[in-house]
Design a protein around this motif. Sequence first.
Motif, PDB file in Angstrom:
ATOM      1  N   SER A  62     -54.279 -28.394 -65.141  1.00 16.69           N
ATOM      2  CA  SER A  62     -54.534 -28.810 -64.085  1.00 16.69           C
ATOM      3  C   SER A  62     -53.035 -30.545 -63.862  1.00 16.69           C
ATOM      4  CB  SER A  62     -55.892 -30.211 -64.455  1.00 16.69           C
ATOM      5  OG  SER A  62     -55.978 -30.667 -65.565  1.00 16.69           O
ATOM      6  N   LYS A  63     -52.877 -30.566 -65.319  1.00 15.31           N
ATOM      7  CA  LYS A  63     -51.932 -31.868 -64.834  1.00 15.31           C
ATOM      8  C   LYS A  63     -50.548 -31.342 -66.292  1.00 15.31           C
ATOM      9  CE  LYS A  63     -54.736 -34.397 -67.867  1.00 15.31           C
ATOM     10  NZ  LYS A  63     -55.499 -34.234 -67.374  1.00 15.31           N
ATOM     11  N   VAL A  64     -49.924 -31.472 -66.359  1.00 12.99           N
ATOM     12  CA  VAL A  64     -48.172 -31.010 -66.855  1.00 12.99           C
ATOM     13  C   VAL A  64     -48.013 -31.960 -67.675  1.00 12.99           C
ATOM     14  CG1 VAL A  64     -46.106 -30.515 -67.119  1.00 12.99           C
ATOM     15  CG2 VAL A  64     -47.786 -28.768 -65.826  1.00 12.99           C
ATOM     16  N   VAL A  65     -48.685 -33.111 -68.358  1.00 17.56           N
ATOM     17  CA  VAL A  65     -47.831 -34.516 -69.027  1.00 17.56           C
ATOM     18  C   VAL A  65     -46.668 -34.225 -70.260  1.00 17.56           C
ATOM     19  CG1 VAL A  65     -48.725 -36.433 -70.163  1.00 17.56           C
ATOM     20  CG2 VAL A  65     -50.354 -34.820 -69.462  1.00 17.56           C
ATOM     21  N   CYS A  66     -45.484 -35.039 -69.409  1.00 18.52           N
ATOM     22  CA  CYS A  66     -44.158 -35.112 -70.046  1.00 18.52           C
ATOM     23  C   CYS A  66     -44.272 -35.928 -71.080  1.00 18.52           C
ATOM     24  CB  CYS A  66     -43.343 -34.583 -68.625  1.00 18.52           C
ATOM     25  SG  CYS A  66     -43.175 -32.989 -68.088  1.00 18.52           S
ATOM     26  N   VAL A  67     -42.879 -35.536 -71.804  1.00 19.96           N
ATOM     27  CA  VAL A  67     -42.442 -36.879 -72.441  1.00 19.96           C
ATOM     28  C   VAL A  67     -40.754 -36.710 -72.087  1.00 19.96           C
ATOM     29  CG1 VAL A  67     -42.308 -37.656 -75.169  1.00 19.96           C
ATOM     30  CG2 VAL A  67     -44.322 -36.162 -74.141  1.00 19.96           C
ATOM     31  N   GLY A  68     -40.144 -38.515 -71.907  1.00 22.26           N
ATOM     32  CA  GLY A  68     -39.193 -38.154 -71.963  1.00 22.26           C
ATOM     33  C   GLY A  68     -38.139 -38.767 -72.945  1.00 22.26           C
ATOM     34  N   ARG A  69     -36.970 -38.547 -73.546  1.00 24.46           N
ATOM     35  CA  ARG A  69     -36.022 -39.363 -74.615  1.00 24.46           C
ATOM     36  C   ARG A  69     -36.690 -38.945 -75.576  1.00 24.46           C
ATOM     37  NH1 ARG A  69     -35.804 -44.489 -71.491  1.00 24.46           N
ATOM     38  NH2 ARG A  69     -34.735 -44.163 -69.732  1.00 24.46           N
ATOM     39  N   ASN A  70     -37.549 -37.631 -76.181  1.00 25.39           N
ATOM     40  CA  ASN A  70     -37.884 -37.686 -77.739  1.00 25.39           C
ATOM     41  C   ASN A  70     -36.991 -36.409 -78.339  1.00 25.39           C
ATOM     42  OD1 ASN A  70     -40.380 -37.420 -79.142  1.00 25.39           O
ATOM     43  ND2 ASN A  70     -40.437 -35.646 -79.020  1.00 25.39           N
ATOM     44  N   TYR A  71     -35.489 -36.669 -77.725  1.00 22.69           N
ATOM     45  CA  TYR A  71     -34.824 -35.612 -79.023  1.00 22.69           C
ATOM     46  C   TYR A  71     -33.641 -37.260 -78.624  1.00 22.69           C
ATOM     47  CZ  TYR A  71     -36.514 -31.062 -79.657  1.00 22.69           C
ATOM     48  OH  TYR A  71     -37.680 -30.694 -79.988  1.00 22.69           O
ATOM     49  N   LEU A  90     -45.151 -36.941 -65.800  1.00 21.44           N
ATOM     50  CA  LEU A  90     -46.429 -36.364 -64.821  1.00 21.44           C
ATOM     51  C   LEU A  90     -45.472 -35.178 -63.992  1.00 21.44           C
ATOM     52  CD1 LEU A  90     -49.766 -38.003 -63.889  1.00 21.44           C
ATOM     53  CD2 LEU A  90     -49.598 -36.249 -66.063  1.00 21.44           C
ATOM     54  N   LYS A  91     -45.578 -34.249 -64.287  1.00 16.90           N
ATOM     55  CA  LYS A  91     -44.959 -33.316 -63.490  1.00 16.90           C
ATOM     56  C   LYS A  91     -46.568 -32.211 -62.401  1.00 16.90           C
ATOM     57  CE  LYS A  91     -41.618 -30.244 -63.956  1.00 16.90           C
ATOM     58  NZ  LYS A  91     -40.198 -31.031 -63.989  1.00 16.90           N
ATOM     59  N   PRO A  92     -46.648 -32.288 -61.294  1.00 16.99           N
ATOM     60  CA  PRO A  92     -47.521 -31.779 -60.564  1.00 16.99           C
ATOM     61  C   PRO A  92     -48.252 -30.439 -60.550  1.00 16.99           C
ATOM     62  CG  PRO A  92     -45.768 -31.653 -58.821  1.00 16.99           C
ATOM     63  CD  PRO A  92     -45.312 -32.454 -59.949  1.00 16.99           C
ATOM     64  N   SER A  93     -49.084 -29.845 -60.321  1.00 16.87           N
ATOM     65  CA  SER A  93     -49.770 -28.746 -60.637  1.00 16.87           C
ATOM     66  C   SER A  93     -48.764 -27.786 -60.103  1.00 16.87           C
ATOM     67  CB  SER A  93     -51.053 -27.958 -60.920  1.00 16.87           C
ATOM     68  OG  SER A  93     -51.507 -28.751 -59.448  1.00 16.87           O
ATOM     69  N   THR A  94     -48.523 -27.932 -59.004  1.00 17.52           N
ATOM     70  CA  THR A  94     -46.977 -26.974 -57.997  1.00 17.52           C
ATOM     71  C   THR A  94     -46.262 -26.492 -58.232  1.00 17.52           C
ATOM     72  OG1 THR A  94     -47.283 -29.108 -56.590  1.00 17.52           O
ATOM     73  CG2 THR A  94     -49.452 -27.318 -56.212  1.00 17.52           C
ATOM     74  N   LYS A 164     -38.456 -34.851 -60.405  1.00 15.76           N
ATOM     75  CA  LYS A 164     -39.239 -33.473 -61.556  1.00 15.76           C
ATOM     76  C   LYS A 164     -40.055 -32.775 -60.813  1.00 15.76           C
ATOM     77  CE  LYS A 164     -37.145 -35.584 -65.552  1.00 15.76           C
ATOM     78  NZ  LYS A 164     -37.188 -34.841 -66.804  1.00 15.76           N
ATOM     79  N   GLY A 165     -41.209 -33.405 -59.464  1.00 13.80           N
ATOM     80  CA  GLY A 165     -41.861 -32.896 -59.255  1.00 13.80           C
ATOM     81  C   GLY A 165     -41.535 -31.664 -58.086  1.00 13.80           C
ATOM     82  N   PHE A 166     -40.551 -31.253 -57.288  1.00  7.31           N
ATOM     83  CA  PHE A 166     -40.513 -30.471 -56.722  1.00  7.31           C
ATOM     84  C   PHE A 166     -40.927 -29.192 -57.036  1.00  7.31           C
ATOM     85  CE2 PHE A 166     -36.329 -33.012 -55.593  1.00  7.31           C
ATOM     86  CZ  PHE A 166     -37.262 -32.908 -54.219  1.00  7.31           C
ATOM     87  N   ASP A 167     -41.052 -28.285 -55.810  1.00  2.00           N
ATOM     88  CA  ASP A 167     -41.886 -26.905 -56.204  1.00  2.00           C
ATOM     89  C   ASP A 167     -41.068 -26.280 -56.464  1.00  2.00           C
ATOM     90  OD1 ASP A 167     -44.541 -27.672 -54.817  1.00  2.00           O
ATOM     91  OD2 ASP A 167     -43.671 -26.474 -52.943  1.00  2.00           O
ATOM     92  N   SER A 168     -41.610 -25.249 -58.159  1.00  2.00           N
ATOM     93  CA  SER A 168     -40.211 -24.256 -58.750  1.00  2.00           C
ATOM     94  C   SER A 168     -40.143 -25.192 -59.785  1.00  2.00           C
ATOM     95  CB  SER A 168     -39.612 -24.003 -58.144  1.00  2.00           C
ATOM     96  OG  SER A 168     -38.675 -24.190 -57.677  1.00  2.00           O
ATOM     97  N   PHE A 169     -39.987 -26.418 -60.455  1.00  2.00           N
ATOM     98  CA  PHE A 169     -39.403 -27.306 -61.485  1.00  2.00           C
ATOM     99  C   PHE A 169     -39.959 -27.061 -62.289  1.00  2.00           C
ATOM    100  CE2 PHE A 169     -36.191 -30.607 -59.393  1.00  2.00           C
ATOM    101  CZ  PHE A 169     -35.568 -29.505 -58.046  1.00  2.00           C
ATOM    102  N   CYS A 170     -41.123 -26.528 -62.780  1.00  2.00           N
ATOM    103  CA  CYS A 170     -41.599 -26.264 -63.717  1.00  2.00           C
ATOM    104  C   CYS A 170     -41.867 -24.894 -64.365  1.00  2.00           C
ATOM    105  CB  CYS A 170     -43.089 -27.487 -63.899  1.00  2.00           C
ATOM    106  SG  CYS A 170     -43.355 -27.442 -65.289  1.00  2.00           S
TER     107      CYS A 170
END
Length: 267
Positions: A62-71, A90-94, A164-170
């Motif tokens: 339903s959602k993709v939750v992302c974490v930035g700068r974690n390294y 967030l990244k969209p499910s699409t 981060k949100g374009f189609d195909s970006f996840c």
Amino acid sequence: MRIARFAHAKGMSFGVVEGEPGAGSQGLTIAEIEGHPFGQVKFSGARWALSDVRLLSPILPSKVVCVGRNYAEHAAEHGSEVPKEPLLFLKPSTSVIGPRDAIRLPIFSKQVEHEAELAVVIGAPGARRADRAAAERAIFGYTCANDVTARDLQRSDGQWTRAKGFDSFCPIGPWITTGLDVSDLEIRCEVGRNPEEMEVRQLGRTKDMVFDVPALVSYISHVMTLLPGDVVLTGTPAGVSPLTEGDTVSVRIEGIGELTNPVVPVA
């Protein structure tokens, strides 16, 4: 256990991947399970050679939750400080695609980059305001992910939704691995024009995360409820670099497998 979602002659199913990964899908089979994988796994009796089916994204979140700068080294390569608390976006499910699906370069960007990441898949009953122990119980398994990013748009926009949100970006996959200790796994990203000429672009270890997986799941669950099937991307090691038309990008995580996607322009 390795749980995949796959397309076959009669439709789409979840299944358990059997055999030991080696030379691609050679020798591997997939045993269909009834319904979704979050409850007790019950086999339908149907089974295919993995080479005879098409692997899909292993889950539709339903959602993709992302974490930035974690390294720390990735933060440094962009001239940024390590955050004092997890930096969420967030990244969209699409944006979700599966193994071998094409990453499509948008016409709006001149600098699209790969980001190899460990992905966490949330199981039943989800997580809401979870402490560390409850966060660990909420984890169903892990898969590979590529947080594809239009870096020039990330800089120009001042926030990350479009970049981060374009189609195909996840891309995520190839399957979900359960029961895995992810405290110290190798993460590798390779890019090339053919399988014989792949160049290692990223090489890191999960032990170098600033915030580990249970801490991230707990933190996120105090912001938003994580539902079964939701995906958490845990950050990327140093070494991100541009992708160009005709490239193939491969994310490989120790103990999980390999996620490979071609790079093409938007049709």
